[in-house]
Design an enzyme around this catalytic site. Structure first.
Site, mmCIF file in Angstrom:
data_model
loop_
_atom_site.group_PDB
_atom_site.id
_atom_site.type_symbol
_atom_site.label_atom_id
_atom_site.label_comp_id
_atom_site.label_asym_id
_atom_site.label_seq_id
_atom_site.Cartn_x
_atom_site.Cartn_y
_atom_site.Cartn_z
ATOM 1 N N LYS A 130 28.990 -6.271 9.615
ATOM 2 C CA LYS A 130 27.597 -6.709 9.685
ATOM 3 C C LYS A 130 27.498 -8.230 9.563
ATOM 4 O O LYS A 130 26.865 -8.896 10.381
ATOM 5 C CB LYS A 130 26.777 -6.063 8.555
ATOM 6 N N LYS A 165 19.800 -2.304 6.590
ATOM 7 C CA LYS A 165 21.029 -1.524 6.433
ATOM 8 C C LYS A 165 21.924 -2.149 5.372
ATOM 9 O O LYS A 165 21.879 -3.364 5.132
ATOM 10 C CB LYS A 165 21.770 -1.415 7.758
ATOM 11 N N ARG A 216 27.817 0.685 22.865
ATOM 12 C CA ARG A 216 29.112 0.305 22.320
ATOM 13 C C ARG A 216 29.971 -0.267 23.451
ATOM 14 O O ARG A 216 30.295 0.418 24.416
ATOM 15 C CB ARG A 216 29.786 1.508 21.675
ATOM 16 N N ARG A 231 24.379 5.125 23.288
ATOM 17 C CA ARG A 231 24.074 6.148 22.296
ATOM 18 C C ARG A 231 22.562 6.173 22.115
ATOM 19 O O ARG A 231 21.988 5.302 21.463
ATOM 20 C CB ARG A 231 24.831 5.841 21.010
ATOM 21 N N ARG A 239 18.182 6.219 14.853
ATOM 22 C CA ARG A 239 19.554 5.738 14.807
ATOM 23 C C ARG A 239 20.328 6.068 16.077
ATOM 24 O O ARG A 239 20.384 7.222 16.502
ATOM 25 C CB ARG A 239 20.279 6.330 13.593
ATOM 26 N N ASP A 279 28.373 -3.594 19.103
ATOM 27 C CA ASP A 279 27.160 -2.799 19.237
ATOM 28 C C ASP A 279 26.066 -3.698 19.788
ATOM 29 O O ASP A 279 25.737 -4.741 19.201
ATOM 30 C CB ASP A 279 26.745 -2.225 17.886
ATOM 31 N N GLU A 287 26.191 -5.520 15.628
ATOM 32 C CA GLU A 287 27.345 -5.383 14.742
ATOM 33 C C GLU A 287 28.614 -5.675 15.533
ATOM 34 O O GLU A 287 28.652 -5.494 16.751
ATOM 35 C CB GLU A 287 27.444 -3.978 14.132
ATOM 36 N N ASN A 289 32.348 -4.300 15.223
ATOM 37 C CA ASN A 289 33.126 -3.274 14.537
ATOM 38 C C ASN A 289 34.622 -3.534 14.716
ATOM 39 O O ASN A 289 35.131 -3.537 15.844
ATOM 40 C CB ASN A 289 32.778 -1.895 15.090
#
Length: 322
Positions: A130, A165, A216, A231, A239, A279, A287, A289
């Site tokens: 994050k 978050k 993603r 997604r 979400r 993301d 984000e 990852n």
């Protein structure tokens, strides 16, 4: 140290019997390695240790299959030097807690003693998924990281609707969408920060998530896979996480996607982050990852890709890796 004639790949992961094989990216990587004749070894986090500065582990031979039942056979573990492995895939899922950090210390010793660790353990410690978006503000929507609840309330007043978050979670856990009129907003701030004791992230809400989802994008050694996994949240949820019930679609990368990748990819490569997931919602990265990005299986099936093979090709290009 002389490397073995057949590359030895160790995967450090959560219990393999608990994965969902049809969707598991780590399994895709292992299938690709096995298909190339590499020796595959398996260990969980608890099997690693340091003895007089030497990284050790109780490693089990592993054979994998692309099936939805009986997808692995695991042999008896033996105590081995981690540095004798050619490659170590660190695929332990978050939470990113003290135990995770201690594991990166062991893996850093393994790296110093001869193994290539993917992703690099120092990078795993430094690049919070994050917080590291702060290094690329040109790529991100307005974002605040704070433990000051008054600051969070002011950020909400400024933007009208926000996403809140924790900094250590995954899979959509403890993510809240809050608008200015929400009477629970203070409760959300109190919960995420534990009344000002913990840092949390708050971002401007991006409405594009409803139509195009949380995309993603996978980076392999800094270069993007040409399709992103979309997604799309369920109609009753905010979400964009498959683990939270989002549906999977995909699309070719846009010019904006490629620009974002060009901004972030070289920094990831330089830090030893060989496999990364960005993301992206709308035009913004939310984000970065680096711990155990997923999405391989869905993209492979939809577009006849071999992302696990792409990763192994990238690893093989690194001098001394195999």
């Amino acid at each position: 140290m002389i490397k073995p004639s057949v590359p030895r790949l160790l995967v450090v992961m959560d219990p393999i019997e608990a994965i969902k094989p049809a969707k598991d990216s780590t399994l895709a990587m292992l299938l690709a390695a096995q298909g190339r004749g590499w020796q595959v070894l398996y260990a969980e986090q608890k099997a690693l240790s340091l003895r007089d500065g030497v990284a050790m582990g109780r490693l089990s031979p592993l054979e994998v299959r692309d099936t939805t039942s009986g997808w692995f056979d695991r042999g008896e573990p033996k105590n081995c030097r981690l540095g004798d492995c050619s490659v170590i895939l660190m695929r332990k899922d978050p939470p990113f807690d003290l135990e995770y950090i201690y594991t990166t210390y062991i893996l850093e010793r393994a790296r110093d003693q001869g193994a290539l660790v993917v992703n690099d353990p120092r990078g795993l410690r430094d690049i919070n998924e994050k917080v590291y978006t702060a290094w690329f503000p040109q790529c991100c929507a307005p974002t605040l990281i704070t433990r000051d609840m008054a600051e969070m309330a002011e950020f909400l007043r400024e933007h009208g609707k926000v996403v809140c978050k924790p900094l250590h979670g995954m899979g959509g856990r403890s993510i809240f969408v809050v608008d200015q009129g929400d009477k629970n907003r203070n409760v959300v701030f109190e919960t995420l920060t534990d009344y000002g004791k913990n840092f949390a992230m708050i971002q401007r809400y991006l409405p594009e998530i409803v139509a195009t989802g949380d995309c993603r994008i996978l980076l392999v050694d800094g270069e993007p896979v040409p399709f992103s996994l979309q997604r799309i949240p369920d109609s009753g949820d905010n979400r964009g996480n498959l683990a939270a019930g989002a549906r999977a679609e995909s699309r070719a990368l846009t010019d904006r996607d490629r620009w974002l990748c060009a901004q972030i990819g070289p920094r990831m490569r330089d830090a030893g982050m060989i496999f990364v997931g960005l993301d992206v919602i709308g035009e913004y990265v939310t984000e970065i990852n680096v711990t155990s990005p997923t999405g391989i299986r869905e993209l492979d099936k939809r577009h006849e890709l071999d992302i696990g093979g792409m990763l192994l090709d990238a690893i093989a290009r690194i001098p001394g890796a195999t």
